[in-house]
Design an enzyme around this catalytic site. Structure first.
Site, short mmCIF file in Angstrom:
data_model
loop_
_atom_site.label_atom_id
_atom_site.label_comp_id
_atom_site.label_asym_id
_atom_site.label_seq_id
_atom_site.Cartn_x
_atom_site.Cartn_y
_atom_site.Cartn_z
N GLU A 179 0.84 -1.19 0.00
CA GLU A 179 0.00 0.00 0.00
C GLU A 179 0.88 1.25 0.00
O GLU A 179 1.93 1.28 0.64
CB GLU A 179 -0.90 0.01 1.24
N LYS A 203 -8.85 3.21 -2.42
CA LYS A 203 -9.36 2.66 -1.17
C LYS A 203 -10.71 3.29 -0.86
O LYS A 203 -10.86 4.52 -0.88
CB LYS A 203 -8.36 2.96 -0.06
N CYS A 261 -4.88 -2.71 2.64
CA CYS A 261 -4.87 -2.63 4.10
C CYS A 261 -6.19 -3.10 4.72
O CYS A 261 -6.64 -4.21 4.46
CB CYS A 261 -4.50 -1.20 4.50
#
Length: 326
Positions: free
Chosen positions: A49, A137, A172
Site C-alpha cells: 500500500e 481505497k 490494508c
C-alpha cells in the site's frame, strides 16, 4: 477462472523499504524490482500500500500542525496517474512481461487518494504496459481520513481479467470489510494482491487488531473464504530511516521491521516460508491454478454454500459526481 490458459502461474510479493518522500527514487526502485521479478519468471507481481512514496506513520504520532511540513513534502512526492513517472513504470512492466498491481499515494488536483493501479492507486498494469484498472481505497482508516479522500462506486470493481487469471486487489483494512471481500468473490478472483503498509507485532501502545499478526490472519482467512490465492505485500522500515519519517516516537514501530509478506493457497495454506520482518525480499510461489476448483468443491461462499434467498448483498455501482448538469 477467467481467460487463463496457464495451469501454473508464478506470483511475486514485494517486501521492501520505500524511498521515503522521494518520487523519482521511488519510481527508480519500483522499476528495479519489476525488472528483477521479470528475470525471475514472475507472471503477477504485487506491491505494498502507498509504496510510492511510503506509508506516513507520522500521522499516528504527531499533531496535524507538527506534521504539516512533512505532509506537504509527502503531497509533492505522491504520484499522478497521468504522468511521466507512471509511463516509466508502465514501460518497465511491458518489458518484464508481467501483470503488476502497484500501490501508491495518488495526487489528483488538490487531493490525495490511496490507490492501486493495474495500473493505478492500486494500479493494475497488464503485461502490455496498459493500465487496465484504477481503483482507490473506499474508506481510509481512522486518522488516514485527514490525509486521503474516499473513493466512489468505480472502486468496487476489485478484480480484472488477465492472461494469468482474474487478478484482485485491496488495500490494508479493506480486508476487514466483509461485504467488500464478498463482492470480490462474486467477481471470481483467482489471485488476490493484498497491499499493506509496514505493520508490527503487538507491543506497547499498539492495539492487537493493528498488529502484523492479526492482519496476516485476516488475509489468510480471505484465501480460504474466497478459495483464492493471496499475496501479502508489505513495507519495511530501516533503523537509519525511522527518524527521517518521524516515527521514532511511536513505541510500537520496530526498526528494522514492518514486513510481514506471505503467499497463501486457496485452502489457506502457506506456500512460502515467512521472511524476516526487516529484510527486503521478493517472495515467489508457483501457483497450481487447478487448486482453486478443488477448494471450491468444499467451500464456495458465493455458490453452493450461499443462501441468497435469506442473505444477499446490495451494491451501488452508480459513480458519484461533484457536478450534475440538468
Amino acid at each position: 477462472m477467467g481467460n487463463n490458459s496457464l495451469k501454473v502461474v508464478r506470483v511475486a510479493a514485494v517486501q521492501a523499504e520505500p524511498e521515503w518522500n522521494d518520487l523519482q527514487k521511488g519510481v527508480d526502485k519500483t522499476i528495479r524490482l519489476i525488472k528483477e521479478g521479470g528475470k525471475n519468471g514472475a507472471n503477477v507481481m504485487g506491491f505494498p500500500e502507498v509504496w510510492i512514496p511510503g506509508y506516513p506513520w507520522s500521522i499516528w504520532g504527531q499533531s496535524v500542525g507538527d506534521n504539516s511540513s512533512f505532509m506537504d513534502e509527502y503531497f509533492q512526492n505522491s504520484m499522478e496517474q497521468d504522468s511521466e513517472e507512471m509511463n516509466r513504470i508502465r514501460a518497465a512492466v511491458k518489458e518484464a512481461g508481467l501483470f503488476c498491481v502497484l500501490g501508491y499515494s495518488e495526487r489528483f488536483l488538490g487531493s490525495l487518494y490511496i490507490a492501486q493501479v493495474r495500473k493505478q492507486l492500486c494500479s493494475f498494469i497488464d503485461e502490455n504496459g496498459d493500465i487496465v484498472h484504477h481503483r482507490r481505497k473506499i474508506k481510509p482508516t481512522h486518522v488516514e481520513r485527514s490525509i486521503w479522500g474516499d473513493s466512489h462506486a468505480e472502486s468496487l470493481k476489485t478484480v480484472v481479467m488477465s492472461s494469468f487469471g482474474n487478478i484482485g486487489g485491496l488495500n490494508c483494512w479493506e480486508h476487514t470489510q466483509p461485504l467488500l471481500r464478498y463482492y470480490e468473490y462474486v467477481q471470481d478472483v483467482d489471485i488476490h494482491i493484498a497491499s499493506w503498509p509496514p505493520l508490527f507485532p503487538q507491543s506497547n501502545g499498539m492495539s492487537y487488531h493493528y498488529s502484523s499478526t492479526m492482519n496476516d490472519r485476516v488475509t489468510q482467512v480471505m484465501s480460504m473464504e474466497g478459495a483464492c490465492f493471496t499475496a501479502i505485500c508489505s513495507q519495511v522500515i530501516s533503523a537509519e530511516n525511522i527518524a527521517k519519517i518521524k516515527a521514532e516516537k511511536l513505541p510500537f514501530v520496530k526498526a528494522p521491521g514492518g514486513g510481514f509478506s506471505m503467499i497463501y493457497g486457496p485452502m489457506g495454506e502457506p506456500l512460502v516460508d515467512r521472511p524476516d520482518p526487516g529484510k527486503e525480499v521478493i517472495l515467489y510461489a508457483d501457483l497450481d491454478m487447478q487448486q482453486k476448483g478443488r477448494a471450491k468443491q468444499n467451500l464456495d461462499v458465493v455458490g453452493h454454500y450461499s443462501r441468497p434467498d435469506l442473505l444477499s448483498l446490495k451494491v451501488n455501482t452508480k459513480q458519484a459526481s461533484i457536478v450534475e448538469y440538468a
